[in-house]
Design a protein around this motif. Sequence first.
Motif, short mmCIF file in Angstrom:
data_model
loop_
_atom_site.label_atom_id
_atom_site.label_comp_id
_atom_site.label_asym_id
_atom_site.label_seq_id
_atom_site.Cartn_x
_atom_site.Cartn_y
_atom_site.Cartn_z
N GLN A 100 -97.32 -112.79 -10.95
CA GLN A 100 -97.97 -113.04 -9.67
C GLN A 100 -98.96 -114.17 -9.85
N MET A 101 -98.77 -115.24 -9.10
CA MET A 101 -99.61 -116.42 -9.25
C MET A 101 -100.37 -116.64 -7.94
N ASN A 102 -101.67 -116.51 -8.01
CA ASN A 102 -102.54 -116.72 -6.85
C ASN A 102 -103.44 -117.92 -7.07
N SER A 103 -104.02 -118.40 -6.00
CA SER A 103 -104.95 -119.54 -6.07
C SER A 103 -104.34 -120.68 -6.87
N LEU A 104 -103.12 -121.01 -6.55
CA LEU A 104 -102.40 -122.03 -7.31
C LEU A 104 -103.06 -123.39 -7.17
N LYS A 105 -102.99 -124.15 -8.26
CA LYS A 105 -103.57 -125.49 -8.33
C LYS A 105 -102.46 -126.50 -8.63
N PRO A 106 -102.66 -127.76 -8.26
CA PRO A 106 -101.64 -128.77 -8.58
C PRO A 106 -101.30 -128.81 -10.08
N GLU A 107 -102.29 -128.53 -10.93
CA GLU A 107 -102.03 -128.55 -12.37
C GLU A 107 -101.17 -127.38 -12.85
N ASP A 108 -100.87 -126.44 -11.96
CA ASP A 108 -99.93 -125.36 -12.31
C ASP A 108 -98.48 -125.80 -12.13
N THR A 109 -98.28 -126.98 -11.58
CA THR A 109 -96.92 -127.49 -11.39
C THR A 109 -96.22 -127.62 -12.73
N ALA A 110 -95.06 -127.00 -12.86
CA ALA A 110 -94.31 -126.99 -14.12
C ALA A 110 -93.01 -126.23 -13.93
N MET A 111 -92.17 -126.33 -14.93
CA MET A 111 -91.02 -125.44 -15.03
C MET A 111 -91.50 -124.19 -15.77
N TYR A 112 -91.25 -123.05 -15.18
CA TYR A 112 -91.70 -121.79 -15.77
C TYR A 112 -90.51 -121.05 -16.37
N TYR A 113 -90.71 -120.59 -17.59
CA TYR A 113 -89.67 -119.88 -18.33
C TYR A 113 -90.15 -118.49 -18.71
N CYS A 114 -89.25 -117.52 -18.64
CA CYS A 114 -89.56 -116.23 -19.26
C CYS A 114 -88.89 -116.21 -20.62
N ALA A 115 -89.47 -115.44 -21.51
CA ALA A 115 -89.00 -115.38 -22.88
C ALA A 115 -89.25 -114.00 -23.46
N VAL A 166 -95.41 -124.92 -2.96
CA VAL A 166 -96.50 -124.28 -2.23
C VAL A 166 -97.70 -125.21 -2.23
N GLN A 167 -98.55 -125.06 -1.24
CA GLN A 167 -99.78 -125.86 -1.21
C GLN A 167 -100.84 -125.22 -2.10
N ALA A 168 -101.76 -126.04 -2.53
CA ALA A 168 -102.86 -125.55 -3.36
C ALA A 168 -103.58 -124.39 -2.66
N GLY A 169 -103.89 -123.37 -3.43
CA GLY A 169 -104.50 -122.18 -2.89
C GLY A 169 -103.51 -121.10 -2.52
N GLY A 170 -102.24 -121.44 -2.52
CA GLY A 170 -101.20 -120.50 -2.16
C GLY A 170 -100.80 -119.60 -3.31
N SER A 171 -99.79 -118.78 -3.06
CA SER A 171 -99.32 -117.80 -4.04
C SER A 171 -97.80 -117.84 -4.18
N LEU A 172 -97.35 -117.47 -5.34
CA LEU A 172 -95.93 -117.27 -5.61
C LEU A 172 -95.79 -116.10 -6.58
N ARG A 173 -94.65 -115.43 -6.53
CA ARG A 173 -94.35 -114.40 -7.51
C ARG A 173 -93.02 -114.72 -8.17
N LEU A 174 -93.07 -114.89 -9.47
CA LEU A 174 -91.87 -115.13 -10.26
C LEU A 174 -91.34 -113.80 -10.77
N SER A 175 -90.02 -113.74 -10.90
CA SER A 175 -89.36 -112.57 -11.46
C SER A 175 -88.42 -113.02 -12.57
#
Length: 122
Positions: A80-95, A11-20
């Motif tokens: 829910q991730m809003n206003s995403l920034k390049p520094e949010d780039t990562a592998m996301y894990y639930c635990a 996604v581009q910076a400022g965009g949103s994603l929702r992880l499940s």
Amino acid sequence: VQLLESGGGSVQAGGSLRLSCAASGLAYSNYCVGWFRQVPGKSREGVATIGAYGFTAYADSVKGRFTISKDNAKNTLYLQMNSLKPEDTAMYYCAARTYSGCLFDESRYTYWGQGTQVTVSS
């Protein structure tokens, strides 16, 4: 116990994603669950947690932008991730940890998903 993440992407910076994160063999209503993220060469960091009774906590870097929630009936965790920034780039894990209360210490979590990649471009 299995935790299965989905929803990552680019996604581009400022965009949103929702992880499940869907769980089997474990009831979110009884335990703390959370989201962590990791970039290559760095240690995994806590992003957000939600306890058995719904108490939430966030890393300072995501406060006001990310929202963690869960649907106990569906045994599914969301981020829910809003206003995403390049520094949010990562592998996301639930635990999940087998206690009702949460910590940001990854060593206290017993069960982990396989991860979903989030890439934010500037």
